[in-house]
Design a protein around this motif. Sequence first.
Motif, mmCIF file in Angstrom:
data_model
loop_
_atom_site.group_PDB
_atom_site.id
_atom_site.type_symbol
_atom_site.label_atom_id
_atom_site.label_comp_id
_atom_site.label_asym_id
_atom_site.label_seq_id
_atom_site.Cartn_x
_atom_site.Cartn_y
_atom_site.Cartn_z
ATOM 1 N N ILE A 33 0.839 -1.207 0.000
ATOM 2 C CA ILE A 33 0.000 0.000 0.000
ATOM 3 C C ILE A 33 0.871 1.254 0.000
ATOM 4 O O ILE A 33 0.613 2.206 -0.746
ATOM 5 C CB ILE A 33 -0.954 -0.016 1.207
ATOM 6 C CG1 ILE A 33 -1.970 -1.152 1.057
ATOM 7 C CG2 ILE A 33 -1.662 1.330 1.375
ATOM 8 C CD1 ILE A 33 -2.715 -1.499 2.336
ATOM 9 N N PHE A 34 1.926 1.244 0.820
ATOM 10 C CA PHE A 34 2.837 2.387 0.906
ATOM 11 C C PHE A 34 3.483 2.640 -0.460
ATOM 12 O O PHE A 34 3.642 3.792 -0.883
ATOM 13 C CB PHE A 34 3.901 2.109 1.967
ATOM 14 C CG PHE A 34 4.635 3.329 2.455
ATOM 15 C CD1 PHE A 34 4.032 4.216 3.335
ATOM 16 C CD2 PHE A 34 5.936 3.589 2.045
ATOM 17 C CE1 PHE A 34 4.708 5.334 3.802
ATOM 18 C CE2 PHE A 34 6.628 4.701 2.506
ATOM 19 C CZ PHE A 34 6.011 5.579 3.382
ATOM 20 N N ASN A 35 3.842 1.562 -1.151
ATOM 21 C CA ASN A 35 4.429 1.684 -2.484
ATOM 22 C C ASN A 35 3.431 2.271 -3.479
ATOM 23 O O ASN A 35 3.779 3.146 -4.296
ATOM 24 C CB ASN A 35 4.908 0.308 -2.954
ATOM 25 C CG ASN A 35 5.562 0.351 -4.318
ATOM 26 O OD1 ASN A 35 4.902 0.233 -5.349
ATOM 27 N ND2 ASN A 35 6.877 0.510 -4.336
ATOM 28 N N TRP A 36 2.183 1.796 -3.413
ATOM 29 C CA TRP A 36 1.158 2.342 -4.294
ATOM 30 C C TRP A 36 0.982 3.849 -4.077
ATOM 31 O O TRP A 36 0.804 4.612 -5.033
ATOM 32 C CB TRP A 36 -0.177 1.645 -4.052
ATOM 33 C CG TRP A 36 -0.334 0.333 -4.760
ATOM 34 C CD1 TRP A 36 -0.352 -0.910 -4.200
ATOM 35 C CD2 TRP A 36 -0.495 0.129 -6.169
ATOM 36 N NE1 TRP A 36 -0.514 -1.878 -5.153
ATOM 37 C CE2 TRP A 36 -0.612 -1.267 -6.383
ATOM 38 C CE3 TRP A 36 -0.567 0.986 -7.265
ATOM 39 C CZ2 TRP A 36 -0.791 -1.813 -7.650
ATOM 40 C CZ3 TRP A 36 -0.743 0.439 -8.533
ATOM 41 C CH2 TRP A 36 -0.844 -0.948 -8.711
ATOM 42 N N LEU A 37 1.038 4.279 -2.840
ATOM 43 C CA LEU A 37 0.808 5.682 -2.508
ATOM 44 C C LEU A 37 1.972 6.580 -2.905
ATOM 45 O O LEU A 37 1.769 7.665 -3.468
ATOM 46 C CB LEU A 37 0.543 5.826 -1.002
ATOM 47 C CG LEU A 37 -0.747 5.209 -0.459
ATOM 48 C CD1 LEU A 37 -0.736 5.222 1.058
ATOM 49 C CD2 LEU A 37 -1.968 5.950 -0.997
ATOM 50 N N HIS A 38 3.198 6.151 -2.586
ATOM 51 C CA HIS A 38 4.343 7.048 -2.692
ATOM 52 C C HIS A 38 5.270 6.778 -3.874
ATOM 53 O O HIS A 38 6.116 7.615 -4.186
ATOM 54 C CB HIS A 38 5.155 6.994 -1.395
ATOM 55 C CG HIS A 38 4.380 7.459 -0.201
ATOM 56 N ND1 HIS A 38 4.138 8.795 0.054
ATOM 57 C CD2 HIS A 38 3.763 6.765 0.796
ATOM 58 C CE1 HIS A 38 3.425 8.903 1.165
ATOM 59 N NE2 HIS A 38 3.175 7.697 1.634
ATOM 60 N N SER A 180 11.569 8.352 2.843
ATOM 61 C CA SER A 180 11.428 6.948 3.231
ATOM 62 C C SER A 180 11.985 6.023 2.149
ATOM 63 O O SER A 180 11.602 6.125 0.976
ATOM 64 C CB SER A 180 9.953 6.610 3.462
ATOM 65 O OG SER A 180 9.788 5.211 3.663
ATOM 66 N N PRO A 181 12.888 5.093 2.500
ATOM 67 C CA PRO A 181 13.484 4.181 1.514
ATOM 68 C C PRO A 181 12.454 3.345 0.759
ATOM 69 O O PRO A 181 12.684 2.959 -0.385
ATOM 70 C CB PRO A 181 14.402 3.288 2.361
ATOM 71 C CG PRO A 181 14.702 4.107 3.578
ATOM 72 C CD PRO A 181 13.458 4.899 3.840
ATOM 73 N N LYS A 182 11.317 3.040 1.378
ATOM 74 C CA LYS A 182 10.285 2.238 0.715
ATOM 75 C C LYS A 182 9.236 3.114 0.025
ATOM 76 O O LYS A 182 8.249 2.606 -0.511
ATOM 77 C CB LYS A 182 9.620 1.300 1.724
ATOM 78 C CG LYS A 182 10.551 0.196 2.227
ATOM 79 C CD LYS A 182 9.815 -0.819 3.063
ATOM 80 C CE LYS A 182 10.748 -1.917 3.553
ATOM 81 N NZ LYS A 182 11.244 -2.765 2.438
ATOM 82 N N GLY A 183 9.467 4.432 0.059
ATOM 83 C CA GLY A 183 8.535 5.349 -0.575
ATOM 84 C C GLY A 183 9.199 6.158 -1.674
ATOM 85 O O GLY A 183 9.867 5.607 -2.538
ATOM 86 N N ARG A 184 9.059 7.478 -1.619
ATOM 87 C CA ARG A 184 9.623 8.371 -2.645
ATOM 88 C C ARG A 184 11.149 8.340 -2.632
ATOM 89 O O ARG A 184 11.796 8.548 -3.655
ATOM 90 C CB ARG A 184 9.114 9.800 -2.398
ATOM 91 C CG ARG A 184 9.504 10.816 -3.443
ATOM 92 C CD ARG A 184 8.943 10.457 -4.808
ATOM 93 N NE ARG A 184 9.144 11.521 -5.777
ATOM 94 C CZ ARG A 184 10.318 11.861 -6.306
ATOM 95 N NH1 ARG A 184 11.409 11.220 -5.945
ATOM 96 N NH2 ARG A 184 10.394 12.825 -7.199
#
Length: 344
Positions: A33-38, A180-184
């Motif tokens: 979900i975090f990946n989908w968002l960011h 965030s390493p798992k985001g942007r």
Amino acid sequence: METEKLDILSLSLDEIIMELDSMGEKKFRAEQIFNWLHVKKVTDFSEMSNISLELRTKLSEKFYIKRLNIVKRLESCVDNTIKYLYGLEDGNHIESVLMDYKHGNSICISTQVGCRMGCNFCASTIAGFRRNLTPSEMLMQIYLAEKDSGRHVDSLVLMGIGEPLDNYNNVIRFLELLSSPKGRNMSLRHVSLSTCGIAPRINDLAKLKTGLTLSVSLHSADNERRSEIMPVNRSWDINELIAACREYIKETGRRISFEYAVISGVNDSPRDAEALAALLRGMNCHINLIPVNKIKERSYSADRRSVEQFSKRLERLGMNVTVRRTLGADINAACGQLRREYEI
């Protein structure tokens, strides 16, 4: 009573993990979900194609994804600058500016709706302060600009509408999400935060050692004159501000950029240059001169020649100086102007 939905775009990955754990879901779902968002920057749970319909329904019942609307878009014919006027969900408006440099694309974003700092030369403060922006509303300025323009944002400036350190907690959360390493996953070394000089918050920021570049709006080395054009100086004067800046350099090892809006007949005399050089001499800093932007509510002005003369005086005094390149001149790209014209 219906429970208020959570702004999921403002939540950290750890917070989303905790929320999904309470729903009986695994950690990897939160990461998806975090990946989908960011990373993929979706604006609706229905777009999360590797999430089951059942979970997407649960997500839409508990959370919402913040949205902005492009109300107006102005693109420069001169230098590829794009200025956005965004409409917020509550009817307010903010601006951001996407700029094309040799080193890549940079975006200047807003951190508040309006501003309470009251700087006399600034269009952002004229309409007054409405509210702080949420972390999600700051992120969406970047994500929507990237989607609309097709250009990847390489660096960021928090120098649009508002005073970032007056919205400290939300700005820090925004920076955490952005990096965030798992985001942007944007390095904060590519981020510049501009402040008018809230000294206690500069001290707080120094302790975090984020790696970002601090840009301090100085505009005069004289306390009386600075208080006239920047009311914040009445709360934390130049001595307090410079002490906080020296501590920031000591704590972080990072150079500070001092922004100086050159205003004809106000702060551009040889004496002003000498006072500025004396104040900053010996600091690990850089002076960025800015020809003050003309706004119809104020009589302040500056011509390029007077700015260049002021720059040469500072250089002769041994200071590291540049004159900011003017971008988007044909679309009035200075923040605050478009919102002001739209809301009148």
